[in-house]
Design a protein around this motif. Sequence first.
Motif, short mmCIF file in Angstrom:
data_model
loop_
_atom_site.label_atom_id
_atom_site.label_comp_id
_atom_site.label_asym_id
_atom_site.label_seq_id
_atom_site.Cartn_x
_atom_site.Cartn_y
_atom_site.Cartn_z
N SER A 264 0.92 -1.38 -0.01
CA SER A 264 0.02 -0.02 -0.05
C SER A 264 0.80 1.44 -0.05
O SER A 264 0.43 2.38 -0.35
N ARG A 265 2.21 1.07 0.29
CA ARG A 265 3.04 2.30 0.55
C ARG A 265 3.37 2.85 -1.04
O ARG A 265 3.52 3.92 -1.43
N GLU B 97 1.31 2.58 -3.74
CA GLU B 97 -0.04 2.72 -4.70
C GLU B 97 -0.01 3.96 -5.48
O GLU B 97 -0.52 3.85 -6.79
N ASP B 98 0.66 5.08 -5.01
CA ASP B 98 0.79 6.24 -5.70
C ASP B 98 2.29 6.23 -6.12
O ASP B 98 3.24 6.14 -5.16
N VAL B 99 2.56 6.51 -7.32
CA VAL B 99 3.89 6.45 -8.05
C VAL B 99 4.14 7.72 -8.80
O VAL B 99 3.47 7.98 -9.87
N ALA B 100 5.22 8.53 -8.36
CA ALA B 100 5.60 9.41 -9.12
C ALA B 100 5.96 9.32 -10.61
O ALA B 100 6.68 8.27 -10.87
N THR B 101 5.74 9.94 -11.43
CA THR B 101 5.79 9.76 -13.04
C THR B 101 7.42 9.77 -13.18
O THR B 101 8.08 10.57 -12.64
N ASP C 58 6.83 8.53 0.18
CA ASP C 58 6.55 6.99 -0.47
C ASP C 58 6.27 7.33 -1.98
O ASP C 58 6.72 6.49 -2.94
N GLU C 59 5.58 8.36 -2.35
CA GLU C 59 5.26 8.58 -3.71
C GLU C 59 6.44 8.64 -4.59
O GLU C 59 6.52 8.01 -5.78
N THR C 60 7.30 9.55 -4.25
CA THR C 60 8.57 9.82 -4.88
C THR C 60 9.47 8.53 -4.76
O THR C 60 10.03 8.13 -5.79
#
Length: 367
Positions: free
Chosen positions: A200-201, A203-207, A286-288
């Motif tokens: 779940s960490r 789930e959001d992924v920087a482009t 986390d996203e980065t």
Amino acid sequence: MGADYNSISDFVGSLQDDVRRIAICGTSYNDIGGVARVIEQQASELRDDGYDVEIFALEGTREPPEGVLLHSLGRFETSPYKEVDKLITLASPSALRFIQSANRFDLIIAHRFPFSTLGHAAKVIHGVPYVYWSHPSGSSDELFEGLAHVWARVQHHLETKNYAVRRADCICAVSEESGEYIETKTGREATVVPNTITESRFEDVATEETINERFVLTPEDTVVLHVGRISPRKNIHRLVDIFQEATDGETGYKLLLVGEESMPEYSERVRRRAGDDVVLTGFVNDETLAGIYNRSDVYATCSLSEGWGLPLSEASYFDLEIVAFESIPAVQSLRNAHHVTEEDYDEFREHLIHALGAVPMLSEDDE
């Protein structure tokens, strides 16, 4: 060696049937600690399996999993290394309150000192079962000087041979190697429960475009990644040297060192050895981090000692090639890992070259 389990839920499920409320305790629960990641994963998994979970830490700055309470016992900032706090905690009002209220839990899982001592106290006073989760695989005092050297030796003792560790109801380790090591220190059988990542960490992924722009990468760059604090324990200065030898001044290669710079003198030492192709990113969210994993091509670490090596598991999740010493337990379980003989830096360099595709693998005819 004791029994092995595939997950924290399997392990807790093997205990008595009346375990419902669980306290998971560790020195810090923040965005930079490896142990914090393990605590987060355990809390999330146990919550999903219907347990009531609370996290206790000296310092808690990270958002806990939904439905999980986080308690911070406080920090005292008494030394440059922030380690004397751990000793002072034992005599603090917050520690006394933790022990007094521990009878509302059916199980205490303690990661590292001082919660090993507090967990043992709760066991003695209230009869609450206490599990010690062992992380160390060896002393690292030779990496430090002065007060840090002294504390490294003291902490290693507190987390291996201390009475509170030896008297735990169960001692768990994250790998066979860590289990065998703690057994030599305690004389107790260890139960192995390997670390797993918290999906779940990510789930959001920087482009990729965001990562390239932020860290000055071109779309054509081949990226080698390391994740972890910038500290001697991770042997990062040797990784920098080997990366630069492996790429031999060629353009189009970058080494990203992702992690908090908690030791300025060591960070400066790394920077002096590094060229423009080495980027120290500092802490990232986390996203980065997910975007960096996704953008990278190879994960490499020269660390000689890890309880498990969670960033390697994360790198494998993103399908990176991995180059690491075979002494790191996670290496043994990952399909895309290059196993390097411990402290053989020439072999490490060759594996890194092959992983990068800088030179072809030699065939028998070539040899």
